[in-house]
Enzyme design. Structure first.
Site, PDB file in Angstrom:
ATOM      1  N   ASP A 100       4.480  50.907  16.559  1.00  0.00           N
ATOM      2  CA  ASP A 100       3.944  49.803  17.354  1.00  0.00           C
ATOM      3  C   ASP A 100       2.439  50.040  17.511  1.00  0.00           C
ATOM      4  O   ASP A 100       1.862  50.898  16.836  1.00  0.00           O
ATOM      5  CB  ASP A 100       4.673  49.673  18.700  1.00  0.00           C
ATOM      6  CG  ASP A 100       4.392  50.843  19.638  1.00  0.00           C
ATOM      7  OD1 ASP A 100       3.707  51.806  19.233  1.00  0.00           O
ATOM      8  OD2 ASP A 100       4.864  50.786  20.801  1.00  0.00           O
ATOM      9  N   ARG A 106      28.671  73.782   8.511  1.00  0.00           N
ATOM     10  CA  ARG A 106      29.178  73.296   9.809  1.00  0.00           C
ATOM     11  C   ARG A 106      28.418  72.063  10.288  1.00  0.00           C
ATOM     12  O   ARG A 106      28.965  71.229  11.024  1.00  0.00           O
ATOM     13  CB  ARG A 106      29.113  74.409  10.854  1.00  0.00           C
ATOM     14  CG  ARG A 106      27.721  74.845  11.235  1.00  0.00           C
ATOM     15  CD  ARG A 106      27.717  76.109  12.081  1.00  0.00           C
ATOM     16  NE  ARG A 106      26.392  76.453  12.572  1.00  0.00           N
ATOM     17  CZ  ARG A 106      25.447  77.057  11.842  1.00  0.00           C
ATOM     18  NH1 ARG A 106      25.674  77.347  10.565  1.00  0.00           N
ATOM     19  NH2 ARG A 106      24.278  77.357  12.379  1.00  0.00           N
ATOM     20  N   HIS A 107      27.166  71.944   9.863  1.00  0.00           N
ATOM     21  CA  HIS A 107      26.367  70.791  10.286  1.00  0.00           C
ATOM     22  C   HIS A 107      26.849  69.501   9.627  1.00  0.00           C
ATOM     23  O   HIS A 107      26.730  68.422  10.202  1.00  0.00           O
ATOM     24  CB  HIS A 107      24.887  71.039   9.987  1.00  0.00           C
ATOM     25  CG  HIS A 107      24.356  72.270  10.643  1.00  0.00           C
ATOM     26  ND1 HIS A 107      24.281  72.398  12.017  1.00  0.00           N
ATOM     27  CD2 HIS A 107      23.911  73.442  10.131  1.00  0.00           C
ATOM     28  CE1 HIS A 107      23.797  73.598  12.322  1.00  0.00           C
ATOM     29  NE2 HIS A 107      23.572  74.249  11.190  1.00  0.00           N
ATOM     30  N   HIS A 112      19.577  70.929  10.400  1.00  0.00           N
ATOM     31  CA  HIS A 112      20.834  70.825  11.152  1.00  0.00           C
ATOM     32  C   HIS A 112      21.371  69.398  11.247  1.00  0.00           C
ATOM     33  O   HIS A 112      22.581  69.221  11.386  1.00  0.00           O
ATOM     34  CB  HIS A 112      20.649  71.367  12.571  1.00  0.00           C
ATOM     35  CG  HIS A 112      20.496  72.862  12.618  1.00  0.00           C
ATOM     36  ND1 HIS A 112      20.523  73.583  13.794  1.00  0.00           N
ATOM     37  CD2 HIS A 112      20.317  73.777  11.617  1.00  0.00           C
ATOM     38  CE1 HIS A 112      20.364  74.882  13.529  1.00  0.00           C
ATOM     39  NE2 HIS A 112      20.221  75.017  12.210  1.00  0.00           N
ATOM     40  N   GLY A 117      11.290  54.605  22.363  1.00  0.00           N
ATOM     41  CA  GLY A 117      11.735  53.236  22.079  1.00  0.00           C
ATOM     42  C   GLY A 117      12.038  53.027  20.608  1.00  0.00           C
ATOM     43  O   GLY A 117      13.056  52.422  20.237  1.00  0.00           O
ATOM     44  N   CYS A 129       5.837  55.593  18.134  1.00  0.00           N
ATOM     45  CA  CYS A 129       5.345  54.700  19.179  1.00  0.00           C
ATOM     46  C   CYS A 129       4.720  55.616  20.234  1.00  0.00           C
ATOM     47  O   CYS A 129       4.502  56.798  19.951  1.00  0.00           O
ATOM     48  CB  CYS A 129       6.453  53.798  19.730  1.00  0.00           C
ATOM     49  SG  CYS A 129       7.798  54.624  20.589  1.00  0.00           S
ATOM     50  N   GLY A 130       4.408  55.099  21.414  1.00  0.00           N
ATOM     51  CA  GLY A 130       3.706  55.922  22.381  1.00  0.00           C
ATOM     52  C   GLY A 130       4.456  57.210  22.708  1.00  0.00           C
ATOM     53  O   GLY A 130       3.920  58.309  22.587  1.00  0.00           O
ATOM     54  N   THR A 131       5.696  57.062  23.136  1.00  0.00           N
ATOM     55  CA  THR A 131       6.522  58.226  23.468  1.00  0.00           C
ATOM     56  C   THR A 131       7.440  58.633  22.329  1.00  0.00           C
ATOM     57  O   THR A 131       8.000  59.737  22.360  1.00  0.00           O
ATOM     58  CB  THR A 131       7.432  57.904  24.667  1.00  0.00           C
ATOM     59  OG1 THR A 131       8.287  56.802  24.293  1.00  0.00           O
ATOM     60  CG2 THR A 131       6.626  57.530  25.903  1.00  0.00           C
ATOM     61  N   GLY A 132       7.675  57.740  21.410  1.00  0.00           N
ATOM     62  CA  GLY A 132       8.661  57.948  20.352  1.00  0.00           C
ATOM     63  C   GLY A 132      10.055  57.490  20.750  1.00  0.00           C
ATOM     64  O   GLY A 132      10.920  57.301  19.894  1.00  0.00           O
ATOM     65  N   ARG A 139       1.277  59.234  21.585  1.00  0.00           N
ATOM     66  CA  ARG A 139       0.393  59.477  22.746  1.00  0.00           C
ATOM     67  C   ARG A 139       0.503  60.905  23.279  1.00  0.00           C
ATOM     68  O   ARG A 139      -0.180  61.266  24.230  1.00  0.00           O
ATOM     69  CB  ARG A 139       0.703  58.475  23.862  1.00  0.00           C
ATOM     70  CG  ARG A 139       0.194  57.069  23.543  1.00  0.00           C
ATOM     71  CD  ARG A 139       0.520  56.086  24.639  1.00  0.00           C
ATOM     72  NE  ARG A 139      -0.118  54.788  24.393  1.00  0.00           N
ATOM     73  CZ  ARG A 139       0.343  53.631  24.836  1.00  0.00           C
ATOM     74  NH1 ARG A 139       1.448  53.574  25.551  1.00  0.00           N
ATOM     75  NH2 ARG A 139      -0.299  52.514  24.570  1.00  0.00           N
TER      76      ARG A 139
HETATM   77  C1  RB5 Z   1       3.904  50.917  24.578  1.00  0.00           C
HETATM   78  O1  RB5 Z   1       3.085  50.828  25.701  1.00  0.00           O
HETATM   79  C2  RB5 Z   1       4.995  51.946  24.793  1.00  0.00           C
HETATM   80  O2  RB5 Z   1       5.890  51.512  25.767  1.00  0.00           O
HETATM   81  C3  RB5 Z   1       5.710  52.233  23.495  1.00  0.00           C
HETATM   82  O3  RB5 Z   1       4.794  52.653  22.541  1.00  0.00           O
HETATM   83  C4  RB5 Z   1       6.768  53.315  23.543  1.00  0.00           C
HETATM   84  O4  RB5 Z   1       6.291  54.461  24.179  1.00  0.00           O
HETATM   85  C5  RB5 Z   1       8.082  52.903  24.024  1.00  0.00           C
HETATM   86  O5  RB5 Z   1       9.059  53.644  23.978  1.00  0.00           O
END
Ligand code: RB5
Length: 154
Positions: free
Chosen positions: A18, A142-143, A108, A80, A75-78, A119
């Protein structure tokens, strides 16, 4: 043992992000090109605010269909984008923020999409994480039994 890195010119990677992952995606695409990989960029194509599922679903479908051998997403946190990718039965997307995690996700979990938190990861660590993902192989044994139990039974 062959890994994705054994023969980069034979490997097509699906990339998606994103807006929060856009700049890291550009860096990773440039790096992959320098290593000889083929890349399909499913977007997004700018830092304008957007919705990660719009890019994650097409990338996941390309991996499921075998049009791409693996994928890299951010994405920002990965979170979503990983949640979205993992709705696809043929995808095992792993959220990784260090090379060791990426190597274990391959070894694994036979992960076929690497997800990174744009981010919360230094770009150089991200490149090292990409390398670890591409240079590691599934250990099987096993995996294999465990990943076979991941899909929800219909
Ligand atoms: C975007 O602001 C942020 O919500 C998106 O990149 C992500 O972190 C969502 O999981």
């Amino acid at each position: 043992m062959t890994t994705f890195a054994s023969n980069p010119s034979e490997i097509t990677l699906a990339l998606c992000s994103d807006h929060a992952g856009y700049e890291l995606k550009c860096r990773v695409i440039e790096y992959l090109g320098s290593k000889g990989y083929k890349v399909r960029d499913f977007g997004t194509h700018s830092v304008d605010s957007c919705d990660y599922p719009d890019f994650a679903h097409p990338a996941a479908t390309a991996v499921e269909r075998g049009e791409c051998q693996a994928g890299i997403a951010m994405c920002g946190t990965g979170n979503g984008i990983a949640m979205t990718l993992n709705k696809h039965a043929g995808v095992r997307a792993a959220l990784c923020w260090a090379p060791e995690l990426a190597a274990l996700a391959r070894g694994h979990n036979n992960a076929n999409i690497l997800v990174m938190p744009a981010r919360f990861i230094d770009p150089q660590v991200a490149i090292a994480t990409v390398d670890a993902f591409l240079e590691s192989n599934f250990e099987g044994g096993r995996h294999e039994r465990r990943i076979a139990k991941i899909p929800v039974k219909q």
